[in-house]
Scaffold this active site. Structure first.
Site, PDB file in Angstrom:
ATOM      1  CG  ASP A  97      21.616 -37.583  49.529  1.00  0.00           C
ATOM      2  OD1 ASP A  97      22.025 -37.922  50.658  1.00  0.00           O
ATOM      3  OD2 ASP A  97      20.811 -36.658  49.356  1.00  0.00           O
ATOM      4  CB  ALA A  98      23.842 -43.624  50.475  1.00  0.00           C
ATOM      5  CE  LYS A  99      20.497 -37.003  53.771  1.00  0.00           C
ATOM      6  NZ  LYS A  99      20.129 -37.202  52.340  1.00  0.00           N
ATOM      7  NE  ARG A 100      23.894 -47.221  52.713  1.00  0.00           N
ATOM      8  CZ  ARG A 100      22.797 -47.022  51.975  1.00  0.00           C
ATOM      9  NH1 ARG A 100      22.015 -46.000  52.229  1.00  0.00           N
ATOM     10  NH2 ARG A 100      22.486 -47.853  50.990  1.00  0.00           N
TER      11      ARG A 100
END
Length: 284
Positions: A97-100
């Site tokens: 879950d890094a939402k890049r």
């Protein structure tokens, strides 16, 4: 390394075998304190190791929130690398879950960080933001395909602020679709023809209520935050997701993690949520 079986196929099998529960690994400061741990790298490592050892052999998906590791710098990232490695070795799929989200070579570099099999942080899937335009995700889409990985694209998120972007209607869209619906349509195109499940999923909040106006049949997984502490329950899933509920991956974080640091209590909490979710999904 040879390419893995596509993420969607591996996820479908894991959901069928273990149930669709996804448990977050969210070592924020208040939760470390609840566990009696210091807000430092040693506390982070103890927390992560406990969650992985308690969960990775029984849940379908573990979802580490990279920000809570990155805040400790390189030593925190090293803890994250170890958690990802050990979780995958124990049989759990890892969604980072890094939402890049970025463009061009920068997006490609983000993709290489998490979606290339040789990367220390290689994960089975990555959360990404499409709000520089869906096309900006192309490097991540291509690298995910090459490496048997997947993406979860922010489409209809559970945070109240999300609506000001996701509910906006696209200028000139002949169908009058809003941005969230447009993202779902892009994902359906990515997953066309995939069996038994496509590898390109959407993040769709379980707290959003009736979503019958949206076409959630994207032939891909729907990562659904909001179960537990945010107020949604397993029983809400059929009402929110309708016929697409079998492809929902409900995420629970605090609802499970607050039972730590005792590993047995963590496992028992995860088992309860998994059974409630399985019952709700199979009742449709």
């Amino acid at each position: 390394m040879s390419p893995l079986e596509p993420f969607g196929a591996r996820l479908r099998r894991a959901m069928d075998d273990r149930g669709p529960l996804c448990v977050g690994i969210d070592p924020h400061a208040s939760l470390l304190a609840e566990w009696g741990l210091n807000d430092d790298v040693a506390g982070l490592e103890r927390f992560s190791r406990t969650v992985v050892e308690a969960m990775a052999d029984r849940v379908a998906v573990l979802k580490p929130q990279s920000a809570f590791f990155e805040r400790f710098g390189s030593r925190g990232v090293a803890v994250l690398e170890k958690a990802v490695e050990e979780a995958r070795a124990a049989g759990a799929l890892v969604v980072m879950d890094a939402k890049r989200g970025d463009i061009g070579s920068t997006m490609a570099a983000y993709a290489e960080s998490f979606l290339h099999q040789d990367a220390p942080l290689f994960s089975d899937a990555l959360t990404v933001s499409p709000y520089l335009g869906y096309g900006s995700l192309k490097p991540a889409v291509e690298l995910a395909r090459e490496n048997g990985a997947g993406l979860f694209v922010l489409a209809l998120t559970s945070n109240p602020e999300g609506g000001e972007v996701q509910h906006a209607v696209r200028t000139g869209d002949p169908d009058g679709r809003n941005v969230g619906a447009t993202m779902l349509a892009h994902l359906a195109a990515e997953n066309a023809g995939a069996q038994p499940l496509g590898s390109f999923g959407a993040v769709v909040g379980a707290t959003l209520g009736d979503l019958s106006s949206y076409d959630l049949a994207i032939n891909g997984p729907l990562l659904a935050p909001g179960i537990g502490a945010q107020g949604a329950t397993a029983a809400d899933l059929p009402r929110v997701f309708g016929a697409a509920v079998r492809n929902v991956v409900p995420n629970v974080s605090r609802g499970v993690l607050r039972h730590g640091p005792d590993a047995g209590a963590l496992r028992a909490a995860a088992d309860r949520f998994a059974e409630e979710i399985r019952a709700a999904v199979t009742s449709v």
